[in-house]
Design a protein around this motif. Structure first.
Motif, PDB file in Angstrom:
ATOM      1  N   GLY A  93       0.819  -1.207   0.000  1.00  0.00           N
ATOM      2  CA  GLY A  93       0.000   0.000   0.000  1.00  0.00           C
ATOM      3  C   GLY A  93       0.846   1.248   0.000  1.00  0.00           C
ATOM      4  O   GLY A  93       2.077   1.196   0.048  1.00  0.00           O
ATOM      5  N   PRO A  94       0.186   2.393  -0.053  1.00  0.00           N
ATOM      6  CA  PRO A  94       0.925   3.665  -0.094  1.00  0.00           C
ATOM      7  C   PRO A  94       1.646   3.925   1.232  1.00  0.00           C
ATOM      8  O   PRO A  94       1.111   3.640   2.304  1.00  0.00           O
ATOM      9  N   LEU A  95       2.849   4.445   1.136  1.00  0.00           N
ATOM     10  CA  LEU A  95       3.667   4.726   2.321  1.00  0.00           C
ATOM     11  C   LEU A  95       4.176   6.155   2.282  1.00  0.00           C
ATOM     12  O   LEU A  95       4.404   6.718   1.209  1.00  0.00           O
ATOM     13  N   ILE A 133       2.078  14.263   9.273  1.00  0.00           N
ATOM     14  CA  ILE A 133       2.512  15.170   8.212  1.00  0.00           C
ATOM     15  C   ILE A 133       1.840  14.716   6.926  1.00  0.00           C
ATOM     16  O   ILE A 133       2.082  13.595   6.458  1.00  0.00           O
ATOM     17  N   PRO A 134       0.978  15.560   6.330  1.00  0.00           N
ATOM     18  CA  PRO A 134       0.273  15.132   5.117  1.00  0.00           C
ATOM     19  C   PRO A 134       1.231  14.987   3.931  1.00  0.00           C
ATOM     20  O   PRO A 134       2.352  15.500   3.961  1.00  0.00           O
ATOM     21  N   VAL A 135       0.778  14.310   2.903  1.00  0.00           N
ATOM     22  CA  VAL A 135       1.573  14.166   1.677  1.00  0.00           C
ATOM     23  C   VAL A 135       1.925  15.564   1.178  1.00  0.00           C
ATOM     24  O   VAL A 135       1.058  16.439   1.087  1.00  0.00           O
ATOM     25  N   GLY A 136       3.221  15.790   0.930  1.00  0.00           N
ATOM     26  CA  GLY A 136       3.699  17.111   0.486  1.00  0.00           C
ATOM     27  C   GLY A 136       3.933  18.076   1.630  1.00  0.00           C
ATOM     28  O   GLY A 136       4.474  19.155   1.426  1.00  0.00           O
ATOM     29  N   GLY A 137       3.545  17.692   2.858  1.00  0.00           N
ATOM     30  CA  GLY A 137       3.711  18.565   4.020  1.00  0.00           C
ATOM     31  C   GLY A 137       5.127  18.537   4.557  1.00  0.00           C
ATOM     32  O   GLY A 137       5.940  17.674   4.221  1.00  0.00           O
ATOM     33  N   LYS A 138       5.413  19.525   5.405  1.00  0.00           N
ATOM     34  CA  LYS A 138       6.745  19.646   5.988  1.00  0.00           C
ATOM     35  C   LYS A 138       6.674  19.416   7.500  1.00  0.00           C
ATOM     36  O   LYS A 138       5.664  19.712   8.132  1.00  0.00           O
ATOM     37  N   GLY A 139       7.757  18.886   8.045  1.00  0.00           N
ATOM     38  CA  GLY A 139       7.874  18.668   9.475  1.00  0.00           C
ATOM     39  C   GLY A 139       9.299  18.914   9.906  1.00  0.00           C
ATOM     40  O   GLY A 139      10.149  19.282   9.086  1.00  0.00           O
ATOM     41  N   MET A 140       9.547  18.735  11.203  1.00  0.00           N
ATOM     42  CA  MET A 140      10.904  18.968  11.697  1.00  0.00           C
ATOM     43  C   MET A 140      11.225  18.075  12.879  1.00  0.00           C
ATOM     44  O   MET A 140      10.336  17.626  13.603  1.00  0.00           O
ATOM     45  N   ILE A 141      12.518  17.836  13.023  1.00  0.00           N
ATOM     46  CA  ILE A 141      13.062  17.111  14.162  1.00  0.00           C
ATOM     47  C   ILE A 141      14.240  17.950  14.650  1.00  0.00           C
ATOM     48  O   ILE A 141      15.144  18.271  13.875  1.00  0.00           O
ATOM     49  N   THR A 187      17.842  21.966  13.831  1.00  0.00           N
ATOM     50  CA  THR A 187      16.546  21.485  13.375  1.00  0.00           C
ATOM     51  C   THR A 187      16.698  20.899  11.977  1.00  0.00           C
ATOM     52  O   THR A 187      17.141  21.582  11.054  1.00  0.00           O
ATOM     53  N   PHE A 188      16.369  19.614  11.863  1.00  0.00           N
ATOM     54  CA  PHE A 188      16.356  18.922  10.579  1.00  0.00           C
ATOM     55  C   PHE A 188      14.942  19.065  10.016  1.00  0.00           C
ATOM     56  O   PHE A 188      13.982  18.596  10.632  1.00  0.00           O
ATOM     57  N   GLU A 189      14.820  19.716   8.885  1.00  0.00           N
ATOM     58  CA  GLU A 189      13.508  19.857   8.259  1.00  0.00           C
ATOM     59  C   GLU A 189      13.353  18.783   7.191  1.00  0.00           C
ATOM     60  O   GLU A 189      14.323  18.394   6.546  1.00  0.00           O
ATOM     61  N   PHE A 190      12.121  18.306   7.025  1.00  0.00           N
ATOM     62  CA  PHE A 190      11.862  17.268   6.035  1.00  0.00           C
ATOM     63  C   PHE A 190      10.523  17.524   5.358  1.00  0.00           C
ATOM     64  O   PHE A 190       9.684  18.270   5.854  1.00  0.00           O
ATOM     65  N   THR A 191      10.355  16.864   4.218  1.00  0.00           N
ATOM     66  CA  THR A 191       9.093  16.885   3.476  1.00  0.00           C
ATOM     67  C   THR A 191       8.619  15.446   3.348  1.00  0.00           C
ATOM     68  O   THR A 191       9.433  14.543   3.144  1.00  0.00           O
ATOM     69  N   ASN A 192       7.317  15.243   3.458  1.00  0.00           N
ATOM     70  CA  ASN A 192       6.743  13.915   3.221  1.00  0.00           C
ATOM     71  C   ASN A 192       6.476  13.801   1.723  1.00  0.00           C
ATOM     72  O   ASN A 192       5.495  14.323   1.222  1.00  0.00           O
ATOM     73  N   ASN A 193       7.373  13.116   1.031  1.00  0.00           N
ATOM     74  CA  ASN A 193       7.229  12.923  -0.420  1.00  0.00           C
ATOM     75  C   ASN A 193       6.647  11.557  -0.752  1.00  0.00           C
ATOM     76  O   ASN A 193       6.858  11.048  -1.845  1.00  0.00           O
ATOM     77  N   GLY A 194       5.923  10.986   0.176  1.00  0.00           N
ATOM     78  CA  GLY A 194       5.310   9.685  -0.054  1.00  0.00           C
ATOM     79  C   GLY A 194       3.881   9.819  -0.539  1.00  0.00           C
ATOM     80  O   GLY A 194       3.468  10.859  -1.052  1.00  0.00           O
ATOM     81  N   GLU A 195       3.132   8.742  -0.314  1.00  0.00           N
ATOM     82  CA  GLU A 195       1.753   8.690  -0.789  1.00  0.00           C
ATOM     83  C   GLU A 195       0.754   8.524   0.348  1.00  0.00           C
ATOM     84  O   GLU A 195      -0.407   8.178   0.112  1.00  0.00           O
ATOM     85  N   ALA A 196       1.211   8.739   1.606  1.00  0.00           N
ATOM     86  CA  ALA A 196       0.343   8.614   2.775  1.00  0.00           C
ATOM     87  C   ALA A 196       0.853   9.563   3.855  1.00  0.00           C
ATOM     88  O   ALA A 196       2.023   9.963   3.827  1.00  0.00           O
ATOM     89  N   PRO A 197       0.006   9.935   4.816  1.00  0.00           N
ATOM     90  CA  PRO A 197       0.463  10.797   5.906  1.00  0.00           C
ATOM     91  C   PRO A 197       1.598  10.132   6.699  1.00  0.00           C
ATOM     92  O   PRO A 197       1.577   8.931   6.928  1.00  0.00           O
ATOM     93  N   LEU A 198       2.568  10.938   7.105  1.00  0.00           N
ATOM     94  CA  LEU A 198       3.740  10.449   7.829  1.00  0.00           C
ATOM     95  C   LEU A 198       3.519  10.670   9.322  1.00  0.00           C
ATOM     96  O   LEU A 198       3.188  11.779   9.747  1.00  0.00           O
ATOM     97  N   ILE A 199       3.701   9.613  10.096  1.00  0.00           N
ATOM     98  CA  ILE A 199       3.534   9.689  11.548  1.00  0.00           C
ATOM     99  C   ILE A 199       4.831   9.240  12.209  1.00  0.00           C
ATOM    100  O   ILE A 199       5.269   8.104  12.034  1.00  0.00           O
TER     101      ILE A 199
END
Length: 181
Positions: free
Chosen positions: A63-65, A121-129, A89-101
């Protein structure tokens, strides 16, 4: 995976207990044979082979990840003084096909404390660690990691930080005129 000496010791102790038991029947002989086989298996696994009773490696879910895409997974703080607390702060983008948790993030030691986006983090959304490093008691070159566990494939991603920590100068125990009297 190398097996620990403790595991080998436990098997040998078990064999000694079985051997020292009273009576001599087929059940005891069977147990002895099983223990000998385990010891032989452990001996062959010392070279790095996976034990036969090891958990199966995880397979990629169908399935989509979601997919992490970091600009960089490494950061060098450069030279800092012992006792400094620094963070990146490491910034990232969710470039997958499902929300990132992100389920968890752990530093390689207590001196490295991560914080992260708690919301999916929705598909195409940005997050940080954010990795916060406390250099107190950590002189010289330091290499630390933050291990992120998420609903991605593979499940774990490692971020790396490093710093050259200038040690605190040793406190003078004597004054220029000699010891205190």
């Amino acid at each position: 995976m190398k097996l620990s000496k403790i595991n080998l010791f436990a098997v040998v102790v078990g064999a000694m207990i079985v051997l020292s038991s009273c009576g001599n029947n087929k059940e005891q002989e069977k147990k002895i044979a099983e223990l000998e086989a385990k010891v032989a298996q452990m001996a062959t696994n010392q070279g790095g082979a996976t034990p036969t009773n090891a958990a199966e490696p995880e397979t990629k879910p169908e399935g989509p990840l979601p997919v992490f895409e970091f600009a960089s997974i490494e950061h060098d703080f450069g030279t800092i003084n012992e006792g400094d607390v620094v963070e990146h702060t490491f910034e990232f983008t969710n470039n997958g096909e499902a929300p990132l948790i992100i389920q968890d993030a752990k530093g390689s030691c207590g001196c490295t404390v991560p914080t992260w986006s708690k919301e999916p983090i929705p598909v195409g959304g940005k997050g940080m660690i954010t990795a916060k490093f406390n250099s107190k008691g950590k002189p010289n070159l330091q290499n630390k990691t933050v291990t992120i566990t998420a609903n991605t494939w593979p499940k774990q991603t490692r971020l790396k930080i490093k710093a050259m920590v200038t040690p605190k100068p040793a406190e003078a125990t004597e004054s220029a005129d000699g010891p205190v009297k």
